[in-house]
Design an enzyme around this catalytic site. Structure first.
Site, PDB file in Angstrom:
ATOM      1  N   ARG A 235       0.864  -1.182   0.000  1.00  0.00           N
ATOM      2  CA  ARG A 235       0.000   0.000   0.000  1.00  0.00           C
ATOM      3  C   ARG A 235       0.899   1.230   0.000  1.00  0.00           C
ATOM      4  O   ARG A 235       1.968   1.235   0.630  1.00  0.00           O
ATOM      5  CB  ARG A 235      -0.899   0.042   1.250  1.00  0.00           C
ATOM      6  CG  ARG A 235      -2.080  -0.898   1.208  1.00  0.00           C
ATOM      7  CD  ARG A 235      -3.177  -0.421   0.235  1.00  0.00           C
ATOM      8  NE  ARG A 235      -4.296  -1.339   0.154  1.00  0.00           N
ATOM      9  CZ  ARG A 235      -4.424  -2.334  -0.727  1.00  0.00           C
ATOM     10  NH1 ARG A 235      -3.480  -2.546  -1.611  1.00  0.00           N
ATOM     11  NH2 ARG A 235      -5.497  -3.092  -0.733  1.00  0.00           N
ATOM     12  N   ASP A 259       4.022   0.005  -7.236  1.00  0.00           N
ATOM     13  CA  ASP A 259       2.713  -0.280  -7.831  1.00  0.00           C
ATOM     14  C   ASP A 259       1.628   0.495  -7.093  1.00  0.00           C
ATOM     15  O   ASP A 259       0.476   0.507  -7.514  1.00  0.00           O
ATOM     16  CB  ASP A 259       2.422  -1.789  -7.750  1.00  0.00           C
ATOM     17  CG  ASP A 259       1.137  -2.158  -8.480  1.00  0.00           C
ATOM     18  OD1 ASP A 259       1.005  -1.776  -9.661  1.00  0.00           O
ATOM     19  OD2 ASP A 259       0.252  -2.800  -7.874  1.00  0.00           O
ATOM     20  N   GLU A 264      -2.660   7.901  -4.435  1.00  0.00           N
ATOM     21  CA  GLU A 264      -3.054   7.358  -5.748  1.00  0.00           C
ATOM     22  C   GLU A 264      -4.529   7.536  -6.071  1.00  0.00           C
ATOM     23  O   GLU A 264      -4.914   7.547  -7.242  1.00  0.00           O
ATOM     24  CB  GLU A 264      -2.695   5.865  -5.820  1.00  0.00           C
ATOM     25  CG  GLU A 264      -3.524   4.987  -4.890  1.00  0.00           C
ATOM     26  CD  GLU A 264      -3.100   3.511  -4.933  1.00  0.00           C
ATOM     27  OE1 GLU A 264      -1.900   3.234  -4.838  1.00  0.00           O
ATOM     28  OE2 GLU A 264      -3.995   2.661  -5.067  1.00  0.00           O
ATOM     29  N   HIS A 296      -1.261   0.435  -9.679  1.00  0.00           N
ATOM     30  CA  HIS A 296      -1.972  -0.522  -8.804  1.00  0.00           C
ATOM     31  C   HIS A 296      -2.529  -1.684  -9.635  1.00  0.00           C
ATOM     32  O   HIS A 296      -3.707  -1.998  -9.577  1.00  0.00           O
ATOM     33  CB  HIS A 296      -3.101   0.183  -8.032  1.00  0.00           C
ATOM     34  CG  HIS A 296      -3.443  -0.525  -6.747  1.00  0.00           C
ATOM     35  ND1 HIS A 296      -3.736   0.144  -5.581  1.00  0.00           N
ATOM     36  CD2 HIS A 296      -3.545  -1.845  -6.446  1.00  0.00           C
ATOM     37  CE1 HIS A 296      -4.005  -0.734  -4.629  1.00  0.00           C
ATOM     38  NE2 HIS A 296      -3.890  -1.947  -5.132  1.00  0.00           N
TER      39      HIS A 296
HETATM   40  P1  NAD Z   1      -1.545 -11.448   4.523  1.00  0.00           P
HETATM   41  O1  NAD Z   1      -2.471 -11.005   5.599  1.00  0.00           O
HETATM   42  O2  NAD Z   1      -1.604 -12.863   4.044  1.00  0.00           O
HETATM   43  O3  NAD Z   1      -0.030 -11.164   5.006  1.00  0.00           O
HETATM   44  C1  NAD Z   1       0.352  -9.997   5.651  1.00  0.00           C
HETATM   45  C2  NAD Z   1       1.523 -10.336   6.570  1.00  0.00           C
HETATM   46  O4  NAD Z   1       1.959  -9.110   7.160  1.00  0.00           O
HETATM   47  C3  NAD Z   1       1.156 -11.290   7.698  1.00  0.00           C
HETATM   48  O5  NAD Z   1       2.054 -12.378   7.740  1.00  0.00           O
HETATM   49  C4  NAD Z   1       1.254 -10.424   8.958  1.00  0.00           C
HETATM   50  O6  NAD Z   1       1.696 -11.140  10.110  1.00  0.00           O
HETATM   51  C5  NAD Z   1       2.276  -9.378   8.532  1.00  0.00           C
HETATM   52  N1  NAD Z   1       2.176  -8.135   9.292  1.00  0.00           N
HETATM   53  C6  NAD Z   1       1.074  -7.440   9.622  1.00  0.00           C
HETATM   54  N2  NAD Z   1       1.405  -6.347  10.333  1.00  0.00           N
HETATM   55  C7  NAD Z   1       2.744  -6.346  10.437  1.00  0.00           C
HETATM   56  C8  NAD Z   1       3.668  -5.468  11.056  1.00  0.00           C
HETATM   57  N3  NAD Z   1       3.259  -4.393  11.738  1.00  0.00           N
HETATM   58  N4  NAD Z   1       4.974  -5.764  10.983  1.00  0.00           N
HETATM   59  C9  NAD Z   1       5.392  -6.893  10.305  1.00  0.00           C
HETATM   60  N5  NAD Z   1       4.559  -7.756   9.724  1.00  0.00           N
HETATM   61  C10 NAD Z   1       3.241  -7.488   9.774  1.00  0.00           C
HETATM   62  O7  NAD Z   1      -1.749 -10.429   3.328  1.00  0.00           O
HETATM   63  P2  NAD Z   1      -1.393 -10.660   1.792  1.00  0.00           P
HETATM   64  O8  NAD Z   1      -2.548 -11.282   1.096  1.00  0.00           O
HETATM   65  O9  NAD Z   1      -0.038 -11.277   1.697  1.00  0.00           O
HETATM   66  O10 NAD Z   1      -1.328  -9.137   1.289  1.00  0.00           O
HETATM   67  C11 NAD Z   1      -0.352  -8.222   1.760  1.00  0.00           C
HETATM   68  C12 NAD Z   1      -0.732  -6.825   1.339  1.00  0.00           C
HETATM   69  O11 NAD Z   1      -0.581  -6.700  -0.085  1.00  0.00           O
HETATM   70  C13 NAD Z   1      -2.229  -6.485   1.548  1.00  0.00           C
HETATM   71  O12 NAD Z   1      -2.461  -6.060   2.866  1.00  0.00           O
HETATM   72  C14 NAD Z   1      -2.461  -5.385   0.550  1.00  0.00           C
HETATM   73  O13 NAD Z   1      -2.200  -4.143   1.165  1.00  0.00           O
HETATM   74  C15 NAD Z   1      -1.424  -5.651  -0.529  1.00  0.00           C
HETATM   75  N6  NAD Z   1      -2.046  -6.026  -1.807  1.00  0.00           N
HETATM   76  C16 NAD Z   1      -1.742  -5.297  -2.915  1.00  0.00           C
HETATM   77  C17 NAD Z   1      -2.304  -5.622  -4.139  1.00  0.00           C
HETATM   78  C18 NAD Z   1      -1.955  -4.849  -5.394  1.00  0.00           C
HETATM   79  O14 NAD Z   1      -2.641  -5.005  -6.425  1.00  0.00           O
HETATM   80  N7  NAD Z   1      -0.919  -4.026  -5.392  1.00  0.00           N
HETATM   81  C19 NAD Z   1      -3.213  -6.685  -4.231  1.00  0.00           C
HETATM   82  C20 NAD Z   1      -3.486  -7.426  -3.076  1.00  0.00           C
HETATM   83  C21 NAD Z   1      -2.905  -7.090  -1.859  1.00  0.00           C
END
Ligand code: NAD
Length: 341
Positions: A235, A259, A264, A296
């Site tokens: 994000r 991305d 944005e 994105h």
């Molecule tokens: P997920 O919940 O499976 O994994 C997130 C990980 O982050 C978890 O293992 C969690 O323990 C860790 N985490 C949370 N807070 C933390 C902190 N303060 N310090 C360290 N680690 C921490 O999520 P995911 O499906 O892997 O997605 C990750 C992120 O990717 C989403 O939250 C979203 O913002 C982003 N995303 C972007 C797109 C895109 O098109 N660019 C698409 C989907 C998701």
């Protein structure tokens, strides 16, 4: 159910139209984003289907409830655009798509790494102009480089596997380390400063929460290796854009692949060609030869779009048929869920 489908994009509509052949919901595809000015368009429907740039604040939710909306179906994993407390107070259930394709996002992050490193975008424009010179296009082997993965959830763990395949050493930081991943892949969990200090590439895969907001700020850039590559497909708010511009200007960092961008909304997903770019920070970022920005689009694969449509339509059907809502988001757990998901 009568579904008001806000902020429809051309890239997603065909997936919902064809997916709906198995569900037979009555969908009104609307172009406007949902906000206080457009909420009236939902009147006469039972369900609102909403995307990440819709504004589901207390006022909008109140009006939706008053006009008889019974369900909010988000076609996203994130729900930070919804006032969850207001939705709970109004007893308006919120369902979402918790996962659609971690491969789509991780593979896009790899595309950014390779394009930046091997200067593919510069080569494309050179060759188009009949310039076949190689000067200035030198990259580096990924083999034996250290990749720091911040967040090893669904996307971060796929990223770790892919980068392991390139022969990289993987460092990881997560508040909930995945012991199985560490054992199977031989990745090392370390503290955040250690990851920043030792990584040649830092890639962000944590959700945006109060704890992760601006986790990459000037003190973080100062700790990083000189000429590090920063990749953000998480994000925009994870990175302090002002500090990033400074770190690029004084050449503390070598590359940035983005991305997502803090501001944005209103820019990404829109065709603004022919218009003057009003966002000075984005305009500055676009001037750096070692910055690659995509709009994105990391999630944008056939598989992800099919999964988003299938899960959203199933969520709506489950509600209609009174079944348990497995993908419901609850107000009382949403802070924890934003962190753990
Ligand atoms: P997920 O919940 O499976 O994994 C997130 C990980 O982050 C978890 O293992 C969690 O323990 C860790 N985490 C949370 N807070 C933390 C902190 N303060 N310090 C360290 N680690 C921490 O999520 P995911 O499906 O892997 O997605 C990750 C992120 O990717 C989403 O939250 C979203 O913002 C982003 N995303 C972007 C797109 C895109 O098109 N660019 C698409 C989907 C998701």
């Amino acid at each position: 159910m009568k579904v008001a489908f806000f902020n429809t994009h051309a890239f997603e509509k065909p997936y919902f139209v064809s997916g709906n052949q198995n569900y037979d919901q009555s969908i009104t595809f609307l172009e406007p984003k949902l906000n206080e000015q457009t909420v009236e368009l939902a009147r006469g429907h039972d369900c609102v289907c909403s995307f990440v740039y819709d504004h589901l604040n207390a006022n909008v939710l109140n009006q939706l409830k008053e006009m008889g909306i019974r369900l909010i179906a988000l076609r996203s994993a994130g729900f930070n655009h919804v006032d969850m407390q207001a939705a709970a107070d109004l007893e308006l259930p919120i369902v979402r798509v918790p996962e659609y394709s971690p491969y789509a996002v991780a593979e896009h992050a790899v595309a950014l790494i390779l394009s930046l490193n091997r200067k593919i975008y510069q080569s494309i424009s050179r060759v188009r102009e009949n310039n076949f010179s190689l000067d200035g296009l030198v990259g580096f082997d990924l083999h034996n480089k250290t990749v720091g993965i911040v967040g090893t959830g669904k996307i971060g763990s796929v990223m770790a596997k892919i980068m392991k395949g390139f022969g990289c050493r993987i460092l990881a930081y997560d508040i909930a380390p995945n012991a199985e991943l560490a054992m199977n892949l031989g990745i090392e969990y370390v503290e955040f400063p250690h990851l920043l200090r030792d990584s040649d590439i830092v890639t962000l895969h944590v959700p945006l929460t109060p704890k992760t907001h601006h986790m990459i700020d000037m003190p973080a850039f100062v700790q990083m290796k000189s000429k590090v590559m920063l990749i953000n497909t998480g994000r925009g708010g994870l990175v302090d854009t002002k500090a990033l511009i400074q770190a690029l200007k004084n050449e503390r960092i070598g590359y940035a692949g983005l991305d997502v961008y803090e501001e944005e909304e209103g820019i990404f997903f829109e065709n603004l060609s022919g218009r003057v770019q009003q966002d000075d920070q984005l305009a500055r970022l676009m001037t750096f030869p070692n910055v690659l920005i995509t709009s994105h689009q990391a999630f944008l694969t056939h598989e992800a779009l099919r999964n988003i449509s299938q899960t959203t339509l199933q969520n709506i059907l489950d509600f209609e048929q009174g079944r348990k809502l497995f993908n419901q988001v609850h107000a009382e757990t949403h802070v924890e869920k934003e962190i753990r998901k």
